[in-house]
Design a protein around this motif. Structure first.
Motif, PDB file in Angstrom:
ATOM      1  N   ALA A   1       7.186  -3.472  11.209  1.00  0.00           N
ATOM      2  CA  ALA A   1       5.864  -3.193  11.764  1.00  0.00           C
ATOM      3  C   ALA A   1       5.263  -4.414  12.462  1.00  0.00           C
ATOM      4  O   ALA A   1       4.557  -4.272  13.462  1.00  0.00           O
ATOM      5  CB  ALA A   1       4.925  -2.715  10.658  1.00  0.00           C
TER       6      ALA A   1
ATOM      7  N   THR B   1      13.255   2.295   6.752  1.00  0.00           N
ATOM      8  CA  THR B   1      12.541   1.029   6.885  1.00  0.00           C
ATOM      9  C   THR B   1      12.411   0.691   8.357  1.00  0.00           C
ATOM     10  O   THR B   1      13.391   0.741   9.095  1.00  0.00           O
ATOM     11  CB  THR B   1      13.298  -0.108   6.160  1.00  0.00           C
ATOM     12  N   ARG B   2      11.182   0.351   8.749  1.00  0.00           N
ATOM     13  CA  ARG B   2      10.915  -0.042  10.133  1.00  0.00           C
ATOM     14  C   ARG B   2      10.106  -1.334  10.119  1.00  0.00           C
ATOM     15  O   ARG B   2       9.247  -1.513   9.260  1.00  0.00           O
ATOM     16  CB  ARG B   2      10.132   1.041  10.866  1.00  0.00           C
TER      17      ARG B   2
ATOM     18  N   ASP C   1       3.314   0.638   3.220  1.00  0.00           N
ATOM     19  CA  ASP C   1       3.183  -0.467   4.164  1.00  0.00           C
ATOM     20  C   ASP C   1       3.208  -1.732   3.314  1.00  0.00           C
ATOM     21  O   ASP C   1       2.384  -1.884   2.403  1.00  0.00           O
ATOM     22  CB  ASP C   1       1.867  -0.373   4.942  1.00  0.00           C
TER      23      ASP C   1
ATOM     24  N   THR D   1       3.795  -6.128   3.159  1.00  0.00           N
ATOM     25  CA  THR D   1       3.897  -7.434   3.792  1.00  0.00           C
ATOM     26  C   THR D   1       4.824  -8.268   2.930  1.00  0.00           C
ATOM     27  O   THR D   1       4.613  -8.393   1.717  1.00  0.00           O
ATOM     28  CB  THR D   1       2.517  -8.112   3.910  1.00  0.00           C
TER      29      THR D   1
ATOM     30  N   ARG E   1       5.190   6.995   1.183  1.00  0.00           N
ATOM     31  CA  ARG E   1       5.265   6.040   2.288  1.00  0.00           C
ATOM     32  C   ARG E   1       4.529   4.773   1.868  1.00  0.00           C
ATOM     33  O   ARG E   1       3.582   4.831   1.085  1.00  0.00           O
ATOM     34  CB  ARG E   1       4.730   6.627   3.574  1.00  0.00           C
TER      35      ARG E   1
ATOM     36  N   ALA F   1       7.119  -0.792   7.444  1.00  0.00           N
ATOM     37  CA  ALA F   1       6.650   0.546   7.116  1.00  0.00           C
ATOM     38  C   ALA F   1       7.858   1.270   6.545  1.00  0.00           C
ATOM     39  O   ALA F   1       8.919   1.298   7.181  1.00  0.00           O
ATOM     40  CB  ALA F   1       6.126   1.256   8.355  1.00  0.00           C
ATOM     41  N   GLN F   2       7.714   1.795   5.335  1.00  0.00           N
ATOM     42  CA  GLN F   2       8.830   2.463   4.683  1.00  0.00           C
ATOM     43  C   GLN F   2       8.409   3.852   4.221  1.00  0.00           C
ATOM     44  O   GLN F   2       7.240   4.097   3.920  1.00  0.00           O
ATOM     45  CB  GLN F   2       9.321   1.644   3.488  1.00  0.00           C
ATOM     46  N   SER F   3       9.385   4.735   4.165  1.00  0.00           N
ATOM     47  CA  SER F   3       9.135   6.067   3.631  1.00  0.00           C
ATOM     48  C   SER F   3      10.351   6.521   2.836  1.00  0.00           C
ATOM     49  O   SER F   3      11.473   6.103   3.108  1.00  0.00           O
ATOM     50  CB  SER F   3       8.831   7.068   4.748  1.00  0.00           C
TER      51      SER F   3
ATOM     52  N   LYS G   1       0.887  -1.172   0.000  1.00  0.00           N
ATOM     53  CA  LYS G   1       0.000   0.000   0.000  1.00  0.00           C
ATOM     54  C   LYS G   1       0.919   1.215   0.000  1.00  0.00           C
ATOM     55  O   LYS G   1       1.740   1.369   0.909  1.00  0.00           O
ATOM     56  CB  LYS G   1      -0.893   0.007   1.229  1.00  0.00           C
TER      57      LYS G   1
END
Length: 149
Positions: free
Chosen positions: A92, A89-90, A116, A118, A114, A102-104, A72
């Motif tokens: 989630a 990059t984190r 999200d 999987t 940004r 979760a990336q931005s 997304k």
């Protein structure tokens, strides 16, 4: 930051530099939307490498690889030719056969896009496989570091 692996910030987020080249843009010099997926892929791969996890070693040794199962993306502002971006990059969530990130992508601290995602673990036949213990341990440790700060 090194170009190949990026670095971990004090809060555990992984930061990866990306330079926008001509090939990344459309005729107007703006980053083509699908290329953000490439930037995010580079950031995730660099994060895994910095954690000591090699895609090749996982495939050769354990017969597993990763595939994006869901993405997304929100596009907030355009990146342009010759911009220097930073992909964060984190972790989630971590599941049995997948993990979520979760990336931005930012320029000068401003979020441009940004996402999200999987990421599924798959075997050589392309079917879901459990996360290898070393991967789970590395991701869990990183996620705990990210949520502590």
């Amino acid at each position: 930051m090194t170009e190949l692996s990026g670095r971990f910030a004090a809060d555990g987020g992984h930061l990866y530099p990306v330079r926008v080249f001509y090939e990344d843009t459309d005729a107007g010099g703006i980053v083509y939307h699908a290329n953000y997926l490439r930037f995010f892929e580079r950031g995730r791969s660099a994060m895994l490498a910095l954690l000591g996890l090699s895609h090749t070693a996982l495939l050769d040794g354990q017969g597993v690889s990763f595939a994006v199962r869901r993405a997304k993306i929100d596009f907030v502002a355009p990146a342009r030719l010759e911009d220097t971006l930073e992909v964060e990059t984190r972790i989630a969530d971590i599941g049995g056969a997948s993990f979520a990130v979760a990336q931005s992508a930012r320029r000068d601290g401003r979020i441009l896009a940004r996402a999200d995602l999987t990421i599924a673990t798959i075997n050589r036949a392309g079917r879901a496989a459990r996360l290898p213990p070393a991967v789970r341990e590395a991701l869990t440790t990183l996620q705990q570091r990210q949520t502590r700060d």
